[in-house]
Design a protein around this motif. Structure first.
Motif, PDB file in Angstrom:
ATOM      1  N   GLY A 131     -27.539  24.604 -26.454  1.00 36.76           N
ATOM      2  CA  GLY A 131     -27.438  24.944 -27.296  1.00 36.76           C
ATOM      3  C   GLY A 131     -26.671  23.155 -28.156  1.00 36.76           C
ATOM      4  N   PRO A 132     -26.945  23.087 -29.091  1.00 38.24           N
ATOM      5  CA  PRO A 132     -26.549  21.904 -30.043  1.00 38.24           C
ATOM      6  C   PRO A 132     -25.244  20.975 -29.662  1.00 38.24           C
ATOM      7  CG  PRO A 132     -26.568  23.128 -31.017  1.00 38.24           C
ATOM      8  CD  PRO A 132     -26.878  24.557 -30.265  1.00 38.24           C
ATOM      9  N   ASN A 133     -25.331  20.148 -29.309  1.00 40.51           N
ATOM     10  CA  ASN A 133     -24.088  19.474 -28.741  1.00 40.51           C
ATOM     11  C   ASN A 133     -24.690  17.952 -29.083  1.00 40.51           C
ATOM     12  OD1 ASN A 133     -21.988  18.439 -27.009  1.00 40.51           O
ATOM     13  ND2 ASN A 133     -22.673  19.814 -25.402  1.00 40.51           N
ATOM     14  N   ASP A 134     -24.280  16.759 -28.584  1.00 39.92           N
ATOM     15  CA  ASP A 134     -24.533  15.219 -28.568  1.00 39.92           C
ATOM     16  C   ASP A 134     -25.911  15.316 -27.923  1.00 39.92           C
ATOM     17  OD1 ASP A 134     -23.990  13.074 -28.540  1.00 39.92           O
ATOM     18  OD2 ASP A 134     -24.103  12.871 -26.197  1.00 39.92           O
ATOM     19  N   PRO A 135     -26.403  14.777 -28.933  1.00 36.96           N
ATOM     20  CA  PRO A 135     -27.858  15.010 -28.285  1.00 36.96           C
ATOM     21  C   PRO A 135     -28.330  14.064 -27.232  1.00 36.96           C
ATOM     22  CG  PRO A 135     -27.663  14.470 -30.278  1.00 36.96           C
ATOM     23  CD  PRO A 135     -26.752  14.260 -30.250  1.00 36.96           C
ATOM     24  N   GLU A 136     -27.727  13.197 -26.750  1.00 37.43           N
ATOM     25  CA  GLU A 136     -27.501  12.186 -25.606  1.00 37.43           C
ATOM     26  C   GLU A 136     -27.334  13.668 -24.614  1.00 37.43           C
ATOM     27  OE1 GLU A 136     -28.992   9.324 -24.246  1.00 37.43           O
ATOM     28  OE2 GLU A 136     -29.805   9.627 -26.355  1.00 37.43           O
ATOM     29  N   ALA A 137     -26.150  14.778 -24.918  1.00 40.91           N
ATOM     30  CA  ALA A 137     -25.732  15.055 -23.330  1.00 40.91           C
ATOM     31  C   ALA A 137     -26.758  16.106 -23.642  1.00 40.91           C
ATOM     32  CB  ALA A 137     -24.504  15.844 -24.496  1.00 40.91           C
ATOM     33  N   MET A 138     -27.130  16.932 -24.712  1.00 37.08           N
ATOM     34  CA  MET A 138     -28.911  17.456 -24.695  1.00 37.08           C
ATOM     35  C   MET A 138     -29.748  17.560 -23.479  1.00 37.08           C
ATOM     36  SD  MET A 138     -28.676  19.018 -28.524  1.00 37.08           S
ATOM     37  CE  MET A 138     -29.685  20.238 -28.307  1.00 37.08           C
ATOM     38  N   LEU A 139     -29.703  16.197 -24.400  1.00 38.00           N
ATOM     39  CA  LEU A 139     -31.157  15.713 -23.156  1.00 38.00           C
ATOM     40  C   LEU A 139     -30.972  15.357 -22.012  1.00 38.00           C
ATOM     41  CD1 LEU A 139     -33.077  13.507 -25.453  1.00 38.00           C
ATOM     42  CD2 LEU A 139     -33.395  15.151 -25.573  1.00 38.00           C
ATOM     43  N   ARG A 140     -29.991  14.840 -21.495  1.00 37.64           N
ATOM     44  CA  ARG A 140     -29.283  14.502 -19.610  1.00 37.64           C
ATOM     45  C   ARG A 140     -29.524  16.005 -19.291  1.00 37.64           C
ATOM     46  NH1 ARG A 140     -23.174  12.577 -17.725  1.00 37.64           N
ATOM     47  NH2 ARG A 140     -23.307  13.286 -15.483  1.00 37.64           N
ATOM     48  N   HIS A 141     -28.694  17.367 -19.833  1.00 34.50           N
ATOM     49  CA  HIS A 141     -28.038  18.131 -18.979  1.00 34.50           C
ATOM     50  C   HIS A 141     -29.928  19.255 -19.199  1.00 34.50           C
ATOM     51  CE1 HIS A 141     -23.984  18.403 -21.192  1.00 34.50           C
ATOM     52  NE2 HIS A 141     -24.095  18.230 -20.133  1.00 34.50           N
ATOM     53  N   THR A 142     -30.923  19.560 -20.042  1.00 41.09           N
ATOM     54  CA  THR A 142     -32.399  18.965 -19.394  1.00 41.09           C
ATOM     55  C   THR A 142     -32.927  18.755 -18.129  1.00 41.09           C
ATOM     56  OG1 THR A 142     -32.744  20.282 -22.592  1.00 41.09           O
ATOM     57  CG2 THR A 142     -34.472  19.513 -21.121  1.00 41.09           C
ATOM     58  N   GLU A 143     -32.731  17.840 -18.311  1.00 40.74           N
ATOM     59  CA  GLU A 143     -33.208  17.028 -17.505  1.00 40.74           C
ATOM     60  C   GLU A 143     -32.456  17.069 -15.849  1.00 40.74           C
ATOM     61  OE1 GLU A 143     -36.143  15.227 -17.523  1.00 40.74           O
ATOM     62  OE2 GLU A 143     -35.888  14.848 -19.965  1.00 40.74           O
ATOM     63  N   GLU A 144     -31.534  17.559 -16.036  1.00 43.96           N
ATOM     64  CA  GLU A 144     -30.672  17.441 -14.861  1.00 43.96           C
ATOM     65  C   GLU A 144     -30.933  19.113 -14.215  1.00 43.96           C
ATOM     66  OE1 GLU A 144     -25.789  15.554 -15.155  1.00 43.96           O
ATOM     67  OE2 GLU A 144     -26.498  17.267 -16.603  1.00 43.96           O
ATOM     68  N   CYS A 145     -30.733  20.040 -15.223  1.00 41.41           N
ATOM     69  CA  CYS A 145     -31.841  21.252 -14.691  1.00 41.41           C
ATOM     70  C   CYS A 145     -33.380  21.242 -14.086  1.00 41.41           C
ATOM     71  CB  CYS A 145     -31.541  22.260 -16.849  1.00 41.41           C
ATOM     72  SG  CYS A 145     -30.272  23.439 -16.586  1.00 41.41           S
ATOM     73  N   ARG A 146     -34.217  20.838 -14.331  1.00 40.15           N
ATOM     74  CA  ARG A 146     -35.046  20.781 -14.212  1.00 40.15           C
ATOM     75  C   ARG A 146     -35.399  19.782 -12.968  1.00 40.15           C
ATOM     76  NH1 ARG A 146     -36.975  17.912 -19.095  1.00 40.15           N
ATOM     77  NH2 ARG A 146     -37.967  18.998 -20.367  1.00 40.15           N
ATOM     78  N   HIS A 147     -34.776  18.479 -12.703  1.00 35.20           N
ATOM     79  CA  HIS A 147     -35.002  18.025 -11.759  1.00 35.20           C
ATOM     80  C   HIS A 147     -34.152  19.784 -10.736  1.00 35.20           C
ATOM     81  CE1 HIS A 147     -33.196  15.090  -8.779  1.00 35.20           C
ATOM     82  NE2 HIS A 147     -32.855  15.243  -8.203  1.00 35.20           N
ATOM     83  N   LEU A 148     -32.900  20.205 -10.882  1.00 38.60           N
ATOM     84  CA  LEU A 148     -31.841  21.154  -9.948  1.00 38.60           C
ATOM     85  C   LEU A 148     -33.279  22.211  -9.713  1.00 38.60           C
ATOM     86  CD1 LEU A 148     -28.065  20.490 -10.988  1.00 38.60           C
ATOM     87  CD2 LEU A 148     -29.602  19.552  -8.913  1.00 38.60           C
TER      88      LEU A 148
END
Length: 322
Positions: A131-148
């Motif tokens: 959800g809406p958060n620190d933009p860098e955190a949002m992108l990091r979490h999205t990438e981590e989900c893809r990777h995992l």
């Protein structure tokens, strides 16, 4: 805050390049909120065990304990040593229009949180809502989900304004669920440079909330599913209504419900919150939700959810379940 007049009456069309306005509010109330916390609380009240992932300040202790008592796992909340918890200061006028300022505060430290580390402590996730958060955190979490290989929902909301084309594309691409409202839907196509069909080709289900007009659920190469909103008895305050829809919809989807059934629950919960002041102050009962669903969508829709909601809805803290 509540302003008894109308913002539009104070705006002069040929002076919008130099706005200097002050609205005398009739009331000031400080309430618990935050998109992630609102959604997590709704999921907990509907029988799930959500993990709240975000950053808060040293002033979070009381709020955190309250969320824990309501069934939200706060073990993944990062606490800043120096910054206050984020704050949303909102003024609502007589027509339910809103003017707001958001202070990010400790939210800027959310980029320090890693989904792999959280999952290692709490166990595997069925879904991560970015959800809406620190933009860098949002992108990091999205990438981590893809990777995992963890399914994720993209809910960029207000942060679309902060994302460039590459960031918007990275956030949306591969999302099992995509949440926007009508305005954000148009903004998302502009930000990504993709058409609606292009976005649908890269996501699972795109859910567009349309306020009093209900909700649309779209998937690639299929006819969109359109559902009317659940009628309100008395609209009180709109803050958190979108979060409530997400909580209800996700609660149903995570139990394997068809999309339409889950969306009906989302619409019912959204209307409950619309009739409350504050995004977390609502009272929730299975009977009330079923009644609202029956009134809006008919007896069959109510029968489909009645027994499940009787098991799902969590008794309020301090009450005794019979």
């Amino acid at each position: 805050m509540a302003y008894p007049g109308r913002f539009a009456e104070q705006l002069i069309a040929d002076r919008l390049d130099r706005v200097s306005l002050s609205f005398l509010a009739d009331s000031l109330e400080i309430r618990r909120g935050g998109v992630a916390a609102n959604i997590a609380l709704g999921l907990a009240r509907l029988g799930h065990s959500p993990v709240l992932v975000g950053a808060a300040g040293t002033d979070f202790a009381g709020y955190g304990e309250w969320l824990r008592a309501e069934g939200v796992d706060i073990s993944a909340v990062h606490l800043s040593d120096t910054l206050h918890t984020a704050r949303f200061v909102c003024t609502t006028d007589a027509d339910q229009n809103q003017i707001a300022t958001f202070y990010a505060g400790a939210m800027a430290e959310a980029r320090r949180i890693g989904i792999p580390q959280v999952a290692a402590r709490t166990g595997p996730f069925a879904l991560v809502v970015v959800g809406p958060n620190d933009p860098e955190a949002m992108l990091r979490h999205t990438e981590e989900c893809r990777h995992l290989g963890i399914p994720f929902a993209a809910d960029p909301s207000q942060q679309l304004a902060r994302l460039d084309r590459e960031g918007a594309r990275r956030l949306v691409d591969g999302a099992r669920l995509l949440f926007t409202n009508e305005y954000e839907a148009a903004l998302l196509t502009e930000r990504t440079g993709w058409t609606e069909n292009g976005i649908l080709a890269r996501t699972g289900t795109w859910i567009v909330t349309r306020g009093a007009e209900g909700v649309t659920l779209a998937r690639a190469a299929r006819e969109p599913l359109r559902l009317a909103a659940v009628p309100t008895r008395a609209a009180t305050e709109p803050t958190g209504v979108g979060d409530a829809f997400r909580a209800g919809f996700l609660a149903g989807m995570l139990r394997g419900w068809p999309r339409a059934r889950a969306a009906r629950l989302g619409c019912a919960l959204a209307t409950v919150v619309l009739e409350s002041v504050g995004p977390q102050e609502y009272a929730l009962t299975a009977d009330d939700l079923v009644r609202r669903i029956e009134d809006a969508y008919g007896p069959r829709a109510a029968r489909e959810v009645g027994p499940a909601l009787a098991r799902m809805v969590r008794a309020p803290v301090g009450s005794v379940a019979g």
